[in-house]
Design a protein around this motif. Sequence first.
Motif, PDB file in Angstrom:
ATOM      1  N   TRP A 170       1.479   1.416   5.034  1.00 29.53           N
ATOM      2  CA  TRP A 170       2.235   2.151   3.604  1.00 29.53           C
ATOM      3  C   TRP A 170       2.021   3.404   2.952  1.00 29.53           C
ATOM      4  CZ3 TRP A 170       1.592   2.633  -1.015  1.00 29.53           C
ATOM      5  CH2 TRP A 170       2.827   2.806  -2.685  1.00 29.53           C
ATOM      6  N   MET A 171       2.484   4.096   2.985  1.00 29.04           N
ATOM      7  CA  MET A 171       2.307   5.235   2.246  1.00 29.04           C
ATOM      8  C   MET A 171       2.565   5.768   0.827  1.00 29.04           C
ATOM      9  SD  MET A 171       2.292   8.401   4.826  1.00 29.04           S
ATOM     10  CE  MET A 171       1.749   9.318   4.393  1.00 29.04           C
ATOM     11  N   GLY A 172       3.348   5.485   0.003  1.00 31.68           N
ATOM     12  CA  GLY A 172       3.960   5.908  -1.317  1.00 31.68           C
ATOM     13  C   GLY A 172       5.376   5.213  -1.422  1.00 31.68           C
ATOM     14  N   VAL A 173       5.854   5.686  -2.822  1.00 35.98           N
ATOM     15  CA  VAL A 173       7.117   5.118  -2.743  1.00 35.98           C
ATOM     16  C   VAL A 173       7.837   6.012  -4.409  1.00 35.98           C
ATOM     17  CG1 VAL A 173       6.459   3.591  -4.450  1.00 35.98           C
ATOM     18  CG2 VAL A 173       8.848   2.909  -3.443  1.00 35.98           C
ATOM     19  N   ILE A 174       8.801   5.750  -4.153  1.00 38.68           N
ATOM     20  CA  ILE A 174       9.394   7.347  -4.543  1.00 38.68           C
ATOM     21  C   ILE A 174      10.913   6.669  -5.646  1.00 38.68           C
ATOM     22  CG2 ILE A 174      10.749   8.874  -3.118  1.00 38.68           C
ATOM     23  CD1 ILE A 174       9.990  10.963  -6.079  1.00 38.68           C
ATOM     24  N   ASN A 175      11.027   6.544  -6.529  1.00 39.79           N
ATOM     25  CA  ASN A 175      11.987   6.210  -7.453  1.00 39.79           C
ATOM     26  C   ASN A 175      13.324   7.324  -8.151  1.00 39.79           C
ATOM     27  OD1 ASN A 175      14.284   5.470  -9.042  1.00 39.79           O
ATOM     28  ND2 ASN A 175      13.373   4.504 -11.037  1.00 39.79           N
ATOM     29  N   PRO A 176      14.093   7.696  -6.978  1.00 37.21           N
ATOM     30  CA  PRO A 176      15.222   9.092  -7.181  1.00 37.21           C
ATOM     31  C   PRO A 176      15.690   8.814  -8.730  1.00 37.21           C
ATOM     32  CG  PRO A 176      14.885   8.013  -4.913  1.00 37.21           C
ATOM     33  CD  PRO A 176      14.492   6.823  -5.962  1.00 37.21           C
ATOM     34  N   GLY A 177      16.079   7.783  -8.872  1.00 39.32           N
ATOM     35  CA  GLY A 177      16.293   7.314 -10.479  1.00 39.32           C
ATOM     36  C   GLY A 177      15.898   7.756 -11.567  1.00 39.32           C
ATOM     37  N   GLY A 178      14.553   7.839 -11.430  1.00 34.21           N
ATOM     38  CA  GLY A 178      13.131   7.862 -12.589  1.00 34.21           C
ATOM     39  C   GLY A 178      11.866   8.428 -12.122  1.00 34.21           C
ATOM     40  N   GLU A 179      11.342   7.936 -13.379  1.00 34.36           N
ATOM     41  CA  GLU A 179       9.786   8.509 -13.002  1.00 34.36           C
ATOM     42  C   GLU A 179       8.688   8.028 -11.546  1.00 34.36           C
ATOM     43  OE1 GLU A 179      11.868  11.185 -14.697  1.00 34.36           O
ATOM     44  OE2 GLU A 179       9.771  11.865 -14.405  1.00 34.36           O
ATOM     45  N   THR A 180       9.185   6.786 -11.460  1.00 33.35           N
ATOM     46  CA  THR A 180       8.082   5.785 -10.653  1.00 33.35           C
ATOM     47  C   THR A 180       8.040   6.760  -9.890  1.00 33.35           C
ATOM     48  OG1 THR A 180       9.126   3.743 -11.687  1.00 33.35           O
ATOM     49  CG2 THR A 180       7.283   3.942  -9.729  1.00 33.35           C
ATOM     50  N   ILE A 181       6.538   7.090  -9.390  1.00 34.33           N
ATOM     51  CA  ILE A 181       5.719   7.265  -8.133  1.00 34.33           C
ATOM     52  C   ILE A 181       4.691   6.594  -7.762  1.00 34.33           C
ATOM     53  CG2 ILE A 181       5.360   9.436  -6.243  1.00 34.33           C
ATOM     54  CD1 ILE A 181       6.775  11.421  -8.268  1.00 34.33           C
ATOM     55  N   ARG A 182       4.167   6.608  -6.559  1.00 29.99           N
ATOM     56  CA  ARG A 182       3.092   4.833  -6.522  1.00 29.99           C
ATOM     57  C   ARG A 182       2.728   5.901  -5.106  1.00 29.99           C
ATOM     58  NH1 ARG A 182       4.148   4.245 -10.994  1.00 29.99           N
ATOM     59  NH2 ARG A 182       4.155   2.676 -12.304  1.00 29.99           N
ATOM     60  N   TYR A 183       1.299   5.498  -4.872  1.00 30.17           N
ATOM     61  CA  TYR A 183       0.612   6.468  -3.546  1.00 30.17           C
ATOM     62  C   TYR A 183       0.088   4.983  -3.653  1.00 30.17           C
ATOM     63  CZ  TYR A 183       2.713  10.530  -5.171  1.00 30.17           C
ATOM     64  OH  TYR A 183       3.732  11.919  -5.492  1.00 30.17           O
ATOM     65  N   ALA A 184      -1.029   4.921  -1.763  1.00 36.92           N
ATOM     66  CA  ALA A 184      -1.291   4.303  -0.841  1.00 36.92           C
ATOM     67  C   ALA A 184      -3.049   4.663  -1.251  1.00 36.92           C
ATOM     68  CB  ALA A 184      -1.290   3.873  -0.382  1.00 36.92           C
ATOM     69  N   GLN A 185      -3.608   3.965  -2.112  1.00 39.10           N
ATOM     70  CA  GLN A 185      -5.363   4.669  -1.798  1.00 39.10           C
ATOM     71  C   GLN A 185      -5.403   5.356  -0.922  1.00 39.10           C
ATOM     72  OE1 GLN A 185      -8.109   2.057  -3.753  1.00 39.10           O
ATOM     73  NE2 GLN A 185      -6.384   1.423  -5.469  1.00 39.10           N
ATOM     74  N   ASN A 186      -5.306   5.018   0.148  1.00 47.28           N
ATOM     75  CA  ASN A 186      -5.430   6.315   1.291  1.00 47.28           C
ATOM     76  C   ASN A 186      -4.466   7.002   1.275  1.00 47.28           C
ATOM     77  OD1 ASN A 186      -7.115   3.605   2.554  1.00 47.28           O
ATOM     78  ND2 ASN A 186      -5.198   3.080   3.868  1.00 47.28           N
ATOM     79  N   PHE A 187      -3.834   7.832   0.701  1.00 48.26           N
ATOM     80  CA  PHE A 187      -3.540   9.253   0.780  1.00 48.26           C
ATOM     81  C   PHE A 187      -3.858   9.427  -0.263  1.00 48.26           C
ATOM     82  CE2 PHE A 187      -2.083   8.732   4.717  1.00 48.26           C
ATOM     83  CZ  PHE A 187      -1.038   6.711   5.061  1.00 48.26           C
ATOM     84  N   GLN A 188      -4.681   9.235  -1.030  1.00 49.44           N
ATOM     85  CA  GLN A 188      -4.497  10.023  -2.558  1.00 49.44           C
ATOM     86  C   GLN A 188      -4.684  10.805  -2.909  1.00 49.44           C
ATOM     87  OE1 GLN A 188      -3.640   8.735  -5.907  1.00 49.44           O
ATOM     88  NE2 GLN A 188      -3.377   6.037  -5.955  1.00 49.44           N
ATOM     89  N   GLY A 189      -4.514  11.641  -3.805  1.00 50.35           N
ATOM     90  CA  GLY A 189      -4.766  13.479  -3.589  1.00 50.35           C
ATOM     91  C   GLY A 189      -4.309  14.056  -2.528  1.00 50.35           C
TER      92      GLY A 189
END
Lengths: 119, 110
Positions: free
Chosen positions: A47-66
């Motif tokens: 798993w790498m990350g997720v984005i909510n196209p309808g809002g502000e939520t974005i999360r990233y896996a720690q392995n890929f931070q930055g």
Amino acid sequence: QVQLVQSGAEVKKPGASVKISCKASGYSFTRYYIHWVRQAPGHGLEWMGVINPGGETIRYAQNFQGRVRLTRDTSTSTVYMELTSLRSDDTALYYCARDEGLNYGLDVWGQGTTVTVSS
Amino acid sequence: QSVLTQPPSVSAAAGQKVTISCSGSSSNIGKNYVSWYQHLPGAAPKLLIYENNKRPSEIPDRFSGSKSGTSATLGITGLQTGDETDYYCVTWDSSLDSGVFGGGTKLTVL
């Protein structure tokens, strides 16, 4: 029909960046989150990350931070995944997938985009 | 090393039943839904089970899911040769604030 169509295969040199698109159709784009998952050769799904196209939520896996950045363009129902500072171990098949939220189940997947990192 | 632990491989005879375990912790499986995926070579993963034990309409009832505490289980009955592939569990980890996959389990149908 409901589908996610990803951009084509990429070949990049180490240190470069890649940006993959995931275009949604057949459903309301802003009602579903888009997750990104990859599989390197001989490895499992990651798993790498997720984005909510309808809002502000974005999360990233720690392995890929930055190194990873997810963006969306609601006018074209497209989500983009950019991965920077590419290394050889970023060579993988990258998927986008749809979910009703952060963790309800990835019910529709893109066809996958192969990224090859090689000098 | 994956946050969720799955057995690397399981096997059973055609027509029999097999279970695949997925072990986590209180920050992931213990408080969040688990979903299961089948990943055939050359294809995108397919959702088999969502919200611990629900099946998409197109998935046959040979596939089932359960969760207890910090572990989840995928069950497959009436094994077929076409079931021979890799299976993954997935959940959200509230401490990491990220999704997490199990390491995957390769199913062999004897």
